[in-house]
Scaffold this active site. Sequence first.
Site, PDB file in Angstrom:
ATOM      1  N   ASN A 143       0.823  -1.217   0.000  1.00  0.00           N
ATOM      2  CA  ASN A 143       0.000   0.000   0.000  1.00  0.00           C
ATOM      3  C   ASN A 143       0.859   1.269   0.000  1.00  0.00           C
ATOM      4  OD1 ASN A 143       1.085  -0.021   2.552  1.00  0.00           O
ATOM      5  ND2 ASN A 143      -0.863  -0.119   3.658  1.00  0.00           N
ATOM      6  N   HIS A 145       3.364   1.902   2.080  1.00  0.00           N
ATOM      7  CA  HIS A 145       3.901   2.352   3.363  1.00  0.00           C
ATOM      8  C   HIS A 145       5.425   2.256   3.378  1.00  0.00           C
ATOM      9  CE1 HIS A 145       3.467  -1.864   5.497  1.00  0.00           C
ATOM     10  NE2 HIS A 145       4.688  -1.727   5.049  1.00  0.00           N
TER      11      HIS A 145
HETATM   12  C1  F6R Z   1      10.232  -2.907   8.095  1.00  0.00           C
HETATM   13  C2  F6R Z   1       9.315  -1.898   7.624  1.00  0.00           C
HETATM   14  C3  F6R Z   1       8.299  -2.160   6.561  1.00  0.00           C
HETATM   15  C4  F6R Z   1       8.762  -3.103   5.454  1.00  0.00           C
HETATM   16  C5  F6R Z   1       7.661  -3.313   4.418  1.00  0.00           C
HETATM   17  C6  F6R Z   1       8.054  -4.355   3.402  1.00  0.00           C
HETATM   18  O1  F6R Z   1      11.074  -2.406   9.113  1.00  0.00           O
HETATM   19  O2  F6R Z   1       9.359  -0.838   8.122  1.00  0.00           O
HETATM   20  O3  F6R Z   1       7.901  -0.937   5.999  1.00  0.00           O
HETATM   21  O4  F6R Z   1       9.899  -2.574   4.845  1.00  0.00           O
HETATM   22  O5  F6R Z   1       6.485  -3.714   5.045  1.00  0.00           O
HETATM   23  O6  F6R Z   1       8.117  -5.589   4.029  1.00  0.00           O
HETATM   24  P1  F6R Z   1       8.648  -6.889   3.282  1.00  0.00           P
HETATM   25  O7  F6R Z   1      10.117  -6.641   3.025  1.00  0.00           O
HETATM   26  O8  F6R Z   1       8.449  -8.009   4.252  1.00  0.00           O
HETATM   27  O9  F6R Z   1       7.877  -7.012   2.030  1.00  0.00           O
END
Ligand code: F6R
Length: 246
Positions: A143, A145
Amino acid sequence: MKTESTWANLIICDTPQDAAEEVAQQIAKRVRESPMCKLGLATGGTPVETYKRLVQWHRQDDLDFSSVTTFNLDEYVGLGPKHPQSFRRFMDDQLFDHVNINLLNTFVPDGTASDQEQECRRYESKIQETGGIDLQLLGIGHNGHIAFNEPGADATSRTRVVDLTDETIKKNARFFESIDDVPRTAITMGVGTILEARKIILMATGPGKSEAIKTMLNRPATSAHPASLLQTHPNVTVVVDQAAAG
Ligand code: F6R
């Protein structure tokens, strides 16, 4: 392949392994050039391979972390440092326990602090005291973030307690026994905190991230897609594999 987006240095790698290698090389270069650098670090699935390479280079090539300071982006509220799903434990397991970093110089927000608001202020002050983050590593949510700055997060937001969206809770449930075990709130660096890092590397791999990357790179900056707010930063590198590049 290196290509220019209008605002970011975009590096498209063939495979997720190549993307991990590229990011690890950039981090290792910074550590070699500035042994006392301050790194901002991320958790999640995306950077795991990158941390593996840093551990490997520490073992093989003496990549030296002894003077490095790190700040993690976020932590679940309620999970202590030994909890298997806490981000502190993730960092210990993936990186810190395997390199010669001084654990006293590794900072992760304390999800069990009795006064969470105070913990957020303490974390911000700690970042300022050490002179700010030189190189910030980011992943990206489906999304848009960054850290736990969910859609709607303000560009000037600072470290604070946030509610996780249902989508993020569902995505992160894969790391927990059941979805009910996923904490509903977290401490996260703010978008404003992240934008103060001197350099930012955002990495993404896999087809599931291609929409989020496309929106971040090509749509106007908006709080509805927090990663797009990085467009206001002068030094962002985006490292993706072919799948995430779409
Ligand atoms: C982790 C964080 C999150 C992840 C994001 C992607 O510290 O802040 O914003 O970077 O959710 O997560 P993955 O890499 O598991 O797809």
